[in-house]
Design an enzyme around this catalytic site. Structure first.
Site, PDB file in Angstrom:
ATOM      1  N   LYS A  48       4.730   0.201   9.375  1.00 32.00           N
ATOM      2  CA  LYS A  48       4.820   1.494   8.696  1.00 32.00           C
ATOM      3  C   LYS A  48       4.220   2.591   9.558  1.00 32.00           C
ATOM      4  O   LYS A  48       4.714   3.706   9.602  1.00 32.00           O
ATOM      5  CB  LYS A  48       4.068   1.428   7.371  1.00 32.00           C
ATOM      6  CG  LYS A  48       4.920   0.913   6.245  1.00 32.00           C
ATOM      7  CD  LYS A  48       4.190   1.010   4.919  1.00 32.00           C
ATOM      8  CE  LYS A  48       3.200  -0.109   4.747  1.00 32.00           C
ATOM      9  NZ  LYS A  48       2.591  -0.203   3.434  1.00 32.00           N
ATOM     10  N   GLU A  96       0.878  -1.163   0.000  1.00 34.66           N
ATOM     11  CA  GLU A  96       0.000   0.000   0.000  1.00 34.66           C
ATOM     12  C   GLU A  96       0.924   1.224   0.000  1.00 34.66           C
ATOM     13  O   GLU A  96       1.827   1.310   0.841  1.00 34.66           O
ATOM     14  CB  GLU A  96      -0.867  -0.014   1.272  1.00 34.66           C
ATOM     15  CG  GLU A  96      -1.897   1.063   1.236  1.00 34.66           C
ATOM     16  CD  GLU A  96      -2.768   1.140   2.492  1.00 34.66           C
ATOM     17  OE1 GLU A  96      -2.755   0.201   3.306  1.00 34.66           O
ATOM     18  OE2 GLU A  96      -3.441   2.173   2.623  1.00 34.66           O
ATOM     19  N   ARG A 128       5.000 -13.357   8.802  1.00 34.38           N
ATOM     20  CA  ARG A 128       5.687 -12.060   8.727  1.00 34.38           C
ATOM     21  C   ARG A 128       7.081 -12.199   9.291  1.00 34.38           C
ATOM     22  O   ARG A 128       7.320 -13.031  10.165  1.00 34.38           O
ATOM     23  CB  ARG A 128       4.975 -11.046   9.622  1.00 34.38           C
ATOM     24  CG  ARG A 128       3.737 -10.467   9.084  1.00 34.38           C
ATOM     25  CD  ARG A 128       3.166  -9.488  10.106  1.00 34.38           C
ATOM     26  NE  ARG A 128       3.537  -8.127   9.776  1.00 34.38           N
ATOM     27  CZ  ARG A 128       2.886  -7.387   8.898  1.00 34.38           C
ATOM     28  NH1 ARG A 128       1.851  -7.868   8.250  1.00 34.38           N
ATOM     29  NH2 ARG A 128       3.260  -6.156   8.651  1.00 34.38           N
TER      30      ARG A 128
HETATM   31  P1  ATP Z   1       2.682  -2.527   7.743  1.00 34.83           P
HETATM   32  O1  ATP Z   1       1.937  -3.223   8.819  1.00 34.83           O
HETATM   33  O2  ATP Z   1       4.125  -2.322   8.031  1.00 34.83           O
HETATM   34  O3  ATP Z   1       2.000  -1.316   7.222  1.00 34.83           O
HETATM   35  P2  ATP Z   1       1.540  -3.963   5.623  1.00 34.83           P
HETATM   36  O4  ATP Z   1       1.366  -5.423   5.655  1.00 34.83           O
HETATM   37  O5  ATP Z   1       0.360  -3.110   5.834  1.00 34.83           O
HETATM   38  O6  ATP Z   1       2.723  -3.575   6.572  1.00 34.83           O
HETATM   39  P3  ATP Z   1       1.733  -3.597   2.848  1.00 34.83           P
HETATM   40  O7  ATP Z   1       2.242  -2.408   2.160  1.00 34.83           O
HETATM   41  O8  ATP Z   1       0.294  -3.864   2.795  1.00 34.83           O
HETATM   42  O9  ATP Z   1       2.238  -3.500   4.316  1.00 34.83           O
HETATM   43  O10 ATP Z   1       2.552  -4.889   2.468  1.00 34.83           O
HETATM   44  C1  ATP Z   1       2.955  -5.289   1.191  1.00 34.83           C
HETATM   45  C2  ATP Z   1       3.310  -6.743   1.239  1.00 34.83           C
HETATM   46  O11 ATP Z   1       4.408  -6.959   2.109  1.00 34.83           O
HETATM   47  C3  ATP Z   1       2.166  -7.572   1.773  1.00 34.83           C
HETATM   48  O12 ATP Z   1       2.070  -8.763   1.032  1.00 34.83           O
HETATM   49  C4  ATP Z   1       2.556  -7.837   3.194  1.00 34.83           C
HETATM   50  O13 ATP Z   1       1.974  -8.998   3.652  1.00 34.83           O
HETATM   51  C5  ATP Z   1       4.080  -7.908   3.080  1.00 34.83           C
HETATM   52  N1  ATP Z   1       4.710  -7.598   4.358  1.00 34.83           N
HETATM   53  C6  ATP Z   1       4.547  -6.491   5.100  1.00 34.83           C
HETATM   54  N2  ATP Z   1       5.229  -6.573   6.253  1.00 34.83           N
HETATM   55  C7  ATP Z   1       5.867  -7.768   6.225  1.00 34.83           C
HETATM   56  C8  ATP Z   1       6.739  -8.453   7.126  1.00 34.83           C
HETATM   57  N3  ATP Z   1       7.086  -7.928   8.301  1.00 34.83           N
HETATM   58  N4  ATP Z   1       7.193  -9.678   6.767  1.00 34.83           N
HETATM   59  C9  ATP Z   1       6.852 -10.216   5.582  1.00 34.83           C
HETATM   60  N5  ATP Z   1       6.039  -9.625   4.695  1.00 34.83           N
HETATM   61  C10 ATP Z   1       5.545  -8.418   5.002  1.00 34.83           C
HETATM   62 MG    MG Z   2      -1.193  -2.228   5.269  1.00 34.03          MG
END
Ligand code: ATP
Ligand code: MG
Length: 541
Positions: free
Chosen positions: A266, A31, A256
């Site tokens: 984030k 995102e 994760r």
């Molecule tokens: P955050 O909680 O940091 O905002 P998010 O999951 O909302 O992370 P996205 O931008 O939606 O972040 O993530 C893009 C991709 O990266 C998704 O497939 C998500 O599952 C993966 N991802 C995010 N954080 C991790 C992590 N700590 N380990 C592995 N994959 C991750």
């Molecule tokens: Mg997210």
């Protein structure tokens, strides 16, 4: 075919063998609401690893269904980070590229009797959703006719209703044990300017509805996401099945990446930036990809780390020392050696006159040994920590009447010290052993300690920065991030360094011998030697 690297590749192998799938495609779906972090590197390595292994495809898919938080700036940063890691995607796509098609699929769900316009407010919907042990309550609008639903949904799009006044919900099962299946909202009214579509839309699809559609329209075969989406998979499948997607993309969840002492969210990282706790998204202490790039971590070291931790189905926490070990291993092979002093202490060789050049080895790991010349004289600096007036037993560094080797140069003996007004050692007076020059030592004197030095006549003053972690140690784990914040995560030394390093380009990593890995960094117009990783390996293998 090469052996499967993880359980996801195993699944794909089986599907290929049985003929269930033929073309493999993944997507990396951030995102654009912040900068990528080390956790995203795991997802990137997985998605692009599958692409490469199966000669498939992988798109960069920007999941931009939340216009209030998303920005062009973040999208650009994401592209730059992916390029840094050396991955190339087939296409860049956005959820917003598909808004019209997603809308049409929503109308199709209405026509199929699978969706209805609901007049309840978001609060009412949430209140009536039920609990884990109790079914939810059906909306009074659940049985509206297809015609009425279509009319209302079109009016929603046309802007007839206020934000939150109506929404579109999937008609699934208010008694489902999975709360995500209790008539979830799939479209909401939101007057918010989108960074790509501007004010064209006042209704936006929810992630759970948009994602399976976008995956399908791009030709994604495997939609890889983190474990928190496991409970959303039935809804992902419901969308694909009700809309007749063929071949239907398959969602698979993985754990994760969590690393001790690092914040991997984030939202929290944004808070650190906004509250000025760090110097920006690219602060070298930040676990963002832009931060660790600025820190001087080689992309290869990060990818190596991701490969070693692997992909699993159970959440766990990886020790930060493991990441550091991977960085150190890479830099040990690739970084040039140099000499720098964090806490300078003057050392004068009273029986040495003139100057000469000594041969300093560039990197002992190179097959073809290379050396460079370093100017030597009687006026040197060594590190305060390499001299002791009151040494413990087995102290192999410099002490009164003791011998030590100056790296690549001579053996010196400490004859005397000058104590300053503050009672601390101000200067060390030594004599050198003429026949002990490195590479040509005929002195017969055996010394156990070798220490680094810089030539006081030619060295440059430089600020040397070491970093601690942004989060306090594991014993604080589980506490709120704001309570775990380490307020002393930058340590500043007024150091000295060889002119060789000072005159080099920014960004190149060096091992300051016996000290750590550093690079030159411009910090608000000031040149500093910024720590990449310490030399000490405290990872418990
Ligand atoms: P955050 O909680 O940091 O905002 P998010 O999951 O909302 O992370 P996205 O931008 O939606 O972040 O993530 C893009 C991709 O990266 C998704 O497939 C998500 O599952 C993966 N991802 C995010 N954080 C991790 C992590 N700590 N380990 C592995 N994959 C991750
Ligand atoms: Mg997210």
């Amino acid at each position: 075919m090469a052996e499967a690297n993880n359980f996801i590749e195993q699944i794909i192998d089986e599907e290929l063998e049985s003929g269930k799938v033929s073309a493999i495609m993944t997507r990396f779906p951030p995102e654009p609401n912040g900068y990528l972090h080390i956790g995203h590197a795991k997802s990137l390595c997985l998605n692009f690893g599958v692409k490469e292994k199966y000669n498939g495809k992988c798109n960069l898919f920007l999941d931009d269904t939340n216009p209030s938080k998303e920005k062009e700036e973040f999208e650009e940063a994401i592209k730059k980070d992916i390029a840094w890691l050396g991955f190339s995607y087939d296409r860049i796509t956005h959820a917003s590229d598909y808004y019209e098609q997603i809308y049409n699929y929503a109308e199709k769900e209405i026509e199929l009797g699978n969706a209805f316009v609901c007049d309840m407010s978001p609060e009412e919907i949430s209140l009536n959703r039920g609990t884990l042990t109790e079914a939810g309550k059906e909306s009074p609008n659940r049985n509206r006719s297809v015609e009425e639903n279509l009319k209302l949904f079109r009016e929603m799009r046309a802007g007839k209703y206020a934000d939150g006044e109506k929404c579109l919900r999937a008609k699934i099962d208010m008694a489902s044990p999975n709360i995500n299946m209790r008539d979830p909202v799939i479209y909401r009214i939101l007057r918010e300017t989108h960074y790509r579509t501007g004010d064209k839309w006042c209704i936006y699809p929810m992630y759970d509805f948009a994602h399976p559609i976008c995956d399908y329209l791009q030709g994604v075969s495997h939609s890889l996401c983190t474990l928190e989406f496991e409970d959303h998979r039935p809804l992902y499948d419901w969308v694909g099945i009700t809309l007749g997607f063929n071949p239907k993309p398959r969602q698979i969840e993985f754990a994760r990446l969590n690393v001790t002492n690092l914040v991997m969210s984030k939202r929290y990282l944004k808070k650190l930036v906004e509250e000025g706790k760090v110097d920006g998204w690219d602060d070298p202490r930040m676990p963002t990809l832009t931060g660790i790039r600025n820190r001087g971590v080689p992309a290869e070291a990060l990818k190596d780390f991701c490969a070693r931790i692997g992909i699993s189905k159970a959440n766990s926490e990886v020790q930060i020392s493991y990441l550091e070990a991977c960085i150190r291993e890479n830099l040990n092979l690739n970084a040039e050696r140099a000499m720098g002093i964090k806490k300078p202490l003057k050392l004068t060789i009273t029986n040495y006159e003139g100057s000469e050049e000594v041969d300093f080895e560039i990197n002992p790991n190179e097959e073809e040994k290379r050396t460079r010349k370093v100017a030597f004289s009687k006026n040197l600096f060594i590190d305060e920590d390499d001299f002791s007036l009151d040494p413990p037993p087995k102290y192999y560094r410099l002490k009164k009447d003791g011998y030590v080797r100056l790296k690549s140069a001579y053996i010196v003996k400490c004859d005397d010290v000058i104590i300053g007004e503050d009672g601390k050692v101000k200067e060390v007076l030594c004599s050198y052993v003429k026949e002990s020059k490195s590479g040509n030592d005929t002195s017969g004197i055996k010394v156990k300690g070798v220490i680094q030095w810089v030539n006081a006549d030619t060295c440059r003053d430089i600020e040397i920065r070491d970093y601690g972690y942004l989060l306090k140690d594991e014993e604080y784990a589980g506490q709120d991030f704001s309570e775990r914040m380490n307020e002393n995560s930058v340590m500043i030394f007024n150091g000295k360094v060889e002119p060789y390093v000072f005159n080099r380009q920014f960004g190149k990593p060096y091992q300051l011998i016996r000290t750590g890995y550093y690079k030159l960094l411009d910090v608000k117009g000031k040149t500093v030697l910024s720590q990449i990783v310490s030399l000490k390996d405290n990872f418990n293998k």
